[in-house]
Design a protein around this motif. Structure first.
Motif, PDB file in Angstrom:
ATOM      1  N   GLN A  88       0.828  -1.175   0.043  1.00 35.23           N
ATOM      2  CA  GLN A  88      -0.222   0.024   0.158  1.00 35.23           C
ATOM      3  C   GLN A  88       0.929   1.250   0.135  1.00 35.23           C
ATOM      4  OE1 GLN A  88      -3.565   0.075   2.604  1.00 35.23           O
ATOM      5  NE2 GLN A  88      -2.906  -2.080   3.234  1.00 35.23           N
ATOM      6  N   VAL A  89       2.046   1.045   0.653  1.00 36.03           N
ATOM      7  CA  VAL A  89       3.059   2.330   0.536  1.00 36.03           C
ATOM      8  C   VAL A  89       3.415   2.751  -0.657  1.00 36.03           C
ATOM      9  CG1 VAL A  89       5.071   3.089   1.377  1.00 36.03           C
ATOM     10  CG2 VAL A  89       3.937   1.981   3.098  1.00 36.03           C
ATOM     11  N   ILE A  90       3.609   1.778  -1.743  1.00 37.73           N
ATOM     12  CA  ILE A  90       4.272   1.855  -3.001  1.00 37.73           C
ATOM     13  C   ILE A  90       3.196   2.780  -3.749  1.00 37.73           C
ATOM     14  CG2 ILE A  90       4.646   0.590  -4.979  1.00 37.73           C
ATOM     15  CD1 ILE A  90       5.871  -1.586  -3.643  1.00 37.73           C
ATOM     16  N   LYS A  91       1.951   2.508  -3.607  1.00 34.12           N
ATOM     17  CA  LYS A  91       0.916   3.339  -4.323  1.00 34.12           C
ATOM     18  C   LYS A  91       1.044   4.766  -3.880  1.00 34.12           C
ATOM     19  CE  LYS A  91      -3.984   3.685  -4.757  1.00 34.12           C
ATOM     20  NZ  LYS A  91      -4.887   3.424  -5.771  1.00 34.12           N
ATOM     21  N   ARG A  92       1.402   4.861  -2.518  1.00 37.67           N
ATOM     22  CA  ARG A  92       1.150   6.297  -2.129  1.00 37.67           C
ATOM     23  C   ARG A  92       2.532   7.004  -2.257  1.00 37.67           C
ATOM     24  NH1 ARG A  92      -1.902   5.712   3.801  1.00 37.67           N
ATOM     25  NH2 ARG A  92      -3.776   4.520   2.874  1.00 37.67           N
ATOM     26  N   VAL A  93       3.660   6.244  -2.550  1.00 37.60           N
ATOM     27  CA  VAL A  93       4.695   7.042  -2.735  1.00 37.60           C
ATOM     28  C   VAL A  93       5.117   7.144  -4.055  1.00 37.60           C
ATOM     29  CG1 VAL A  93       5.672   6.572  -0.477  1.00 37.60           C
ATOM     30  CG2 VAL A  93       6.316   5.091  -2.251  1.00 37.60           C
ATOM     31  N   LEU A  94       4.288   6.597  -4.867  1.00 41.59           N
ATOM     32  CA  LEU A  94       4.735   6.578  -6.395  1.00 41.59           C
ATOM     33  C   LEU A  94       5.038   8.039  -7.098  1.00 41.59           C
ATOM     34  CD1 LEU A  94       2.963   3.654  -8.220  1.00 41.59           C
ATOM     35  CD2 LEU A  94       5.484   4.121  -8.226  1.00 41.59           C
ATOM     36  N   PRO A  95       4.204   8.976  -6.599  1.00 45.75           N
ATOM     37  CA  PRO A  95       4.477  10.436  -7.144  1.00 45.75           C
ATOM     38  C   PRO A  95       5.658  11.049  -6.661  1.00 45.75           C
ATOM     39  CG  PRO A  95       2.294   9.980  -6.600  1.00 45.75           C
ATOM     40  CD  PRO A  95       2.728   8.789  -6.115  1.00 45.75           C
ATOM     41  N   PRO A  96       5.779  11.087  -5.250  1.00 43.16           N
ATOM     42  CA  PRO A  96       7.069  11.646  -4.903  1.00 43.16           C
ATOM     43  C   PRO A  96       8.574  11.063  -5.214  1.00 43.16           C
ATOM     44  CG  PRO A  96       6.019  10.650  -3.025  1.00 43.16           C
ATOM     45  CD  PRO A  96       4.952  10.777  -4.017  1.00 43.16           C
ATOM     46  N   VAL A  97       8.160   9.631  -5.504  1.00 43.38           N
ATOM     47  CA  VAL A  97       9.386   8.834  -5.834  1.00 43.38           C
ATOM     48  C   VAL A  97       9.919   9.067  -7.256  1.00 43.38           C
ATOM     49  CG1 VAL A  97      10.194   6.448  -6.332  1.00 43.38           C
ATOM     50  CG2 VAL A  97       9.263   6.876  -4.277  1.00 43.38           C
ATOM     51  N   SER A  98       8.610   9.263  -8.119  1.00 48.13           N
ATOM     52  CA  SER A  98       8.910   9.772  -9.662  1.00 48.13           C
ATOM     53  C   SER A  98       9.573  11.076  -9.478  1.00 48.13           C
ATOM     54  CB  SER A  98       7.555   9.904 -10.028  1.00 48.13           C
ATOM     55  OG  SER A  98       7.512  10.476 -11.279  1.00 48.13           O
ATOM     56  N   MET A 115      14.726  11.142 -21.723  1.00 45.68           N
ATOM     57  CA  MET A 115      15.024  10.350 -20.615  1.00 45.68           C
ATOM     58  C   MET A 115      13.948  10.502 -19.484  1.00 45.68           C
ATOM     59  SD  MET A 115      19.251  10.154 -19.905  1.00 45.68           S
ATOM     60  CE  MET A 115      19.833  11.919 -20.662  1.00 45.68           C
ATOM     61  N   THR A 116      13.388  11.913 -19.255  1.00 47.14           N
ATOM     62  CA  THR A 116      12.795  12.113 -18.458  1.00 47.14           C
ATOM     63  C   THR A 116      11.275  11.656 -18.913  1.00 47.14           C
ATOM     64  OG1 THR A 116      12.819  14.378 -19.020  1.00 47.14           O
ATOM     65  CG2 THR A 116      13.930  13.930 -16.755  1.00 47.14           C
ATOM     66  N   PHE A 117      11.104  11.726 -20.162  1.00 47.29           N
ATOM     67  CA  PHE A 117       9.976  11.262 -20.674  1.00 47.29           C
ATOM     68  C   PHE A 117       9.367  10.066 -20.635  1.00 47.29           C
ATOM     69  CE2 PHE A 117       7.291   9.644 -24.290  1.00 47.29           C
ATOM     70  CZ  PHE A 117       6.118  10.353 -24.227  1.00 47.29           C
ATOM     71  N   VAL A 118      10.624   9.166 -20.793  1.00 44.11           N
ATOM     72  CA  VAL A 118      10.438   7.779 -20.614  1.00 44.11           C
ATOM     73  C   VAL A 118      10.299   7.469 -19.062  1.00 44.11           C
ATOM     74  CG1 VAL A 118      11.670   5.675 -20.571  1.00 44.11           C
ATOM     75  CG2 VAL A 118      11.859   7.024 -22.468  1.00 44.11           C
ATOM     76  N   LEU A 119      10.820   8.365 -18.194  1.00 43.24           N
ATOM     77  CA  LEU A 119      10.676   7.976 -16.788  1.00 43.24           C
ATOM     78  C   LEU A 119       9.106   8.265 -16.313  1.00 43.24           C
ATOM     79  CD1 LEU A 119      13.863   9.153 -15.046  1.00 43.24           C
ATOM     80  CD2 LEU A 119      12.853   6.833 -15.207  1.00 43.24           C
ATOM     81  N   THR A 120       8.718   9.243 -16.891  1.00 40.47           N
ATOM     82  CA  THR A 120       7.414   9.677 -16.742  1.00 40.47           C
ATOM     83  C   THR A 120       6.219   8.691 -17.183  1.00 40.47           C
ATOM     84  OG1 THR A 120       8.116  11.981 -16.921  1.00 40.47           O
ATOM     85  CG2 THR A 120       5.800  11.827 -16.804  1.00 40.47           C
ATOM     86  N   TRP A 121       6.518   8.338 -18.418  1.00 42.94           N
ATOM     87  CA  TRP A 121       5.870   7.269 -18.715  1.00 42.94           C
ATOM     88  C   TRP A 121       5.721   6.040 -17.829  1.00 42.94           C
ATOM     89  CZ3 TRP A 121       6.868   2.425 -21.114  1.00 42.94           C
ATOM     90  CH2 TRP A 121       5.470   1.919 -21.780  1.00 42.94           C
ATOM     91  N   ILE A 122       6.776   5.597 -17.479  1.00 42.42           N
ATOM     92  CA  ILE A 122       6.894   4.383 -16.608  1.00 42.42           C
ATOM     93  C   ILE A 122       6.156   4.576 -15.525  1.00 42.42           C
ATOM     94  CG2 ILE A 122       8.406   2.946 -15.366  1.00 42.42           C
ATOM     95  CD1 ILE A 122      10.541   3.227 -17.548  1.00 42.42           C
ATOM     96  N   PHE A 123       6.541   5.694 -14.842  1.00 40.86           N
ATOM     97  CA  PHE A 123       5.792   5.856 -13.295  1.00 40.86           C
ATOM     98  C   PHE A 123       4.294   6.180 -13.642  1.00 40.86           C
ATOM     99  CE2 PHE A 123       9.813   6.753 -11.573  1.00 40.86           C
ATOM    100  CZ  PHE A 123       9.782   6.199 -10.533  1.00 40.86           C
ATOM    101  N   GLN A 124       3.991   6.513 -14.752  1.00 44.75           N
ATOM    102  CA  GLN A 124       2.445   6.579 -15.031  1.00 44.75           C
ATOM    103  C   GLN A 124       1.806   5.404 -15.411  1.00 44.75           C
ATOM    104  OE1 GLN A 124       0.511   9.757 -15.202  1.00 44.75           O
ATOM    105  NE2 GLN A 124      -1.097   8.063 -14.946  1.00 44.75           N
ATOM    106  N   LYS A 125       2.484   4.545 -15.857  1.00 51.61           N
ATOM    107  CA  LYS A 125       2.148   3.142 -15.919  1.00 51.61           C
ATOM    108  C   LYS A 125       2.085   2.411 -14.576  1.00 51.61           C
ATOM    109  CE  LYS A 125       1.528   2.476 -20.377  1.00 51.61           C
ATOM    110  NZ  LYS A 125       0.344   2.559 -20.578  1.00 51.61           N
ATOM    111  N   LEU A 126       2.931   2.485 -13.891  1.00 51.00           N
ATOM    112  CA  LEU A 126       2.640   1.981 -12.515  1.00 51.00           C
ATOM    113  C   LEU A 126       1.667   2.425 -11.722  1.00 51.00           C
ATOM    114  CD1 LEU A 126       6.708   2.191 -11.576  1.00 51.00           C
ATOM    115  CD2 LEU A 126       5.241   0.012 -11.872  1.00 51.00           C
ATOM    116  N   GLU A 127       1.532   3.790 -11.867  1.00 54.96           N
ATOM    117  CA  GLU A 127       0.218   4.341 -11.024  1.00 54.96           C
ATOM    118  C   GLU A 127      -0.890   3.876 -11.754  1.00 54.96           C
ATOM    119  OE1 GLU A 127       0.006   8.800 -10.161  1.00 54.96           O
ATOM    120  OE2 GLU A 127       2.161   8.940 -10.307  1.00 54.96           O
TER     121      GLU A 127
END
Lengths: 250, 217
Positions: free
Chosen positions: B139-149, B197-209
């Motif tokens: 449950q923590v992972i879901k909540r910390v995804l935005p700041p970790v991103s 590079m940051t575009f790819v990361l943003t995309w990955i984190f979006q997928k995770l979210e």
């Protein structure tokens, strides 16, 4: 089944349990009633190790969870042992405490898998039978957020039963529910009682206490004021505090 | 266009250095940050206090200073003093620094989980480790995804600090080319690289979210 003797418990300077003793026999349904702040929830939480008692002793099915040491704090069994003893008890909370990241079925099979090390396949039939029993089999793949309060509480009951407890503890199981949803939860609890489950129910549902409990305990200000059969307690309460409470509650 | 084709080779080499530094730092600092977070909320005062001081040091001094210290200062520390080559030195500084930030994110995430979740797990007989692993951390992972991103994207750009150790990452390579050719085009190309590079990361984190959005709390 349960022996709690001379329990004392304080939060900081406030004493919440004062010399409380409770024993529960096998198959008995005990209802604990009383005004808020009377210590009835704390009593149940001490039993399930969510609170630590200061003095007194607790044993479950003859095994000592906490031993009274005169002049000192009660001594608890070590963590592993305490966990094993408490596994005989299942608990249902006022606010359900379902795991939101797991589906209904996963909520039910989680503890058998993790704690007892059973395989998913081995316990799914049983878990589904429990969900059928509480009338929620068709919701097994839903996440808790999609359920009503009454449905959540019935899942919580199934989840507790999946660990095959000998005793079920209910901490105000209907207090967070809309009035029209309490019936379905009380029905599931009534069914358990009919199957001779040993139950301790902290509740504001006077009708349930009167109709289902074998024994009713009235607590006020951290003490057991009076206890007896539902008939005795509801029709001929002896203590003025009990009378006053029942007058305002009924 | 012809000019860009000429400079893109060395710039890609620089990008490889940047990406290596980024990925290895991320892989090391996330688990280290989690361990630090668990230590930070430990009931043993000595443990949580020590980690508190560590986090304060890491967040309270410039990353550049830490980088310089690990590379130039570490050899002078008695007994443990070792001279690290530039890449491991930079990696160590980044990992120690980012772990401190991740630790605070994870700590906040863990502490945001309702007490009822811990209690629900406890009455089912789960141990602390089982509760953390099966109930709390997912449950923590879901909540910390935005700041970790956020931190992760910052890390991509922070890697450019390794120029102070004369390492040829994307930015330092670019600067060398600019100084050699008296042409600022490479800066634009570098910007595009960083954005990619940051575009790819943003995309990955979006997928995770999105993946964690299957349940509500």
């Amino acid at each position: 089944m349960i022996q709690m003797e001379k329990i004392y418990k304080s939060f900081a300077q406030t004493e919440v349990l004062h010399n409380v003793s409770l024993s529960v026999q096998k198959g008995e349904v005990v209802a604990v009633i009383g005004p808020s702040g009377s210590g009835k929830s704390t009593l149940l939480r001490c039993l399930s190790r969510l609170e630590v008692i200061d003095r007194g002793s607790i044993s479950v099915e003859g095994e000592v969870l906490a031993a009274d040491i005169p002049g000192e704090k009660s001594r608890y069994a070590d963590e592993r042992e305490a966990r094993r003893i408490c596994r005989k008890m299942g608990m249902v909370f006022q606010h359900f405490n379902l795991f939101p990241h797991l589906t209904v079925l996963e909520n039910v099979i989680e503890a058998p898998q993790v704690v007892q090390g059973l395989s998913r396949e081995a316990i799914i039939p049983e878990a589904e039978a429990l969900l059928r029993k509480v009338g929620l089999l068709e919701k097994k793949d839903a996440y808790p957020s999609r359920l009503s309060g009454g449905q959540k509480q019935r899942v919580a009951i199934a989840r507790a039963l999946a660990m095959k407890p000998d005793i079920m503890l209910f901490d105000e199981p209907t207090s967070a529910l809309d009035p029209e949803l309490t019936g379905e939860v009380l029905k599931a609890m009534r069914q358990l009682a009919e199957e001779h489950m040993t139950m301790v129910v902290v509740t504001h549902e006077m009708a349930f206490a009167r109709e289902v409990a074998h024994r009713v305990i009235f607590m006020d200000k951290g003490e057991i004021v009076e206890e007896g059969t539902p008939h005795e307690l509801f029709h001929t309460p002896r203590h003025p505090r009990t009378q006053a409470f029942l007058n305002s509650a009924l | 266009m012809e000019y860009i084709r000429v400079i893109i080779g060395p710039m890609l080499e620089g990008t490889v250095v940047t990406l290596q530094m980024f990925f290895i730092t991320l892989i090391l600092s996330l688990p280290l940050g989690l361990l630090l977070a668990l230590a930070r909320i430990s009931r043993f005062k000595a443990v949580s206090g020590t980690v508190g001081v560590y986090i304060w040091l890491m967040r309270g001094t410039p990353l550049m200073l830490q980088l310089l210290f690990v590379y130039y200062g570490l050899p002078f520390i008695p007994y443990i003093g070792i001279k690290l080559p530039d890449f491991p030195a930079a990696l160590m500084a980044f990992t120690l620094n980012y772990a401190a930030y991740f630790a605070e994110i994870f700590r906040a995430g863990i502490q945001s989980i309702e007490r009822g979740q811990f209690e629900g797990a406890k009455v089912l007989g789960m141990s602390y480790v089982q509760t953390m692993r099966r109930i709390v951390l997912p449950q923590v992972i879901k909540r910390v995804l935005p700041p970790v991103s956020n931190e992760t994207i910052t890390l991509v750009k922070d890697t450019s600090l390794i120029y102070v150790l004369a390492m040829n990452d994307l930015l330092r390579t670019t600067r060398s080319i600019v100084q050699r050719d008296f042409d600022t085009t490479p800066f634009l190309v570098a910007a595009v690289f960083y954005l990619a590079m940051t575009f790819v990361l943003t995309w990955i984190f979006q997928k995770l979210e999105n993946r964690y959005a299957v349940y509500d709390e």
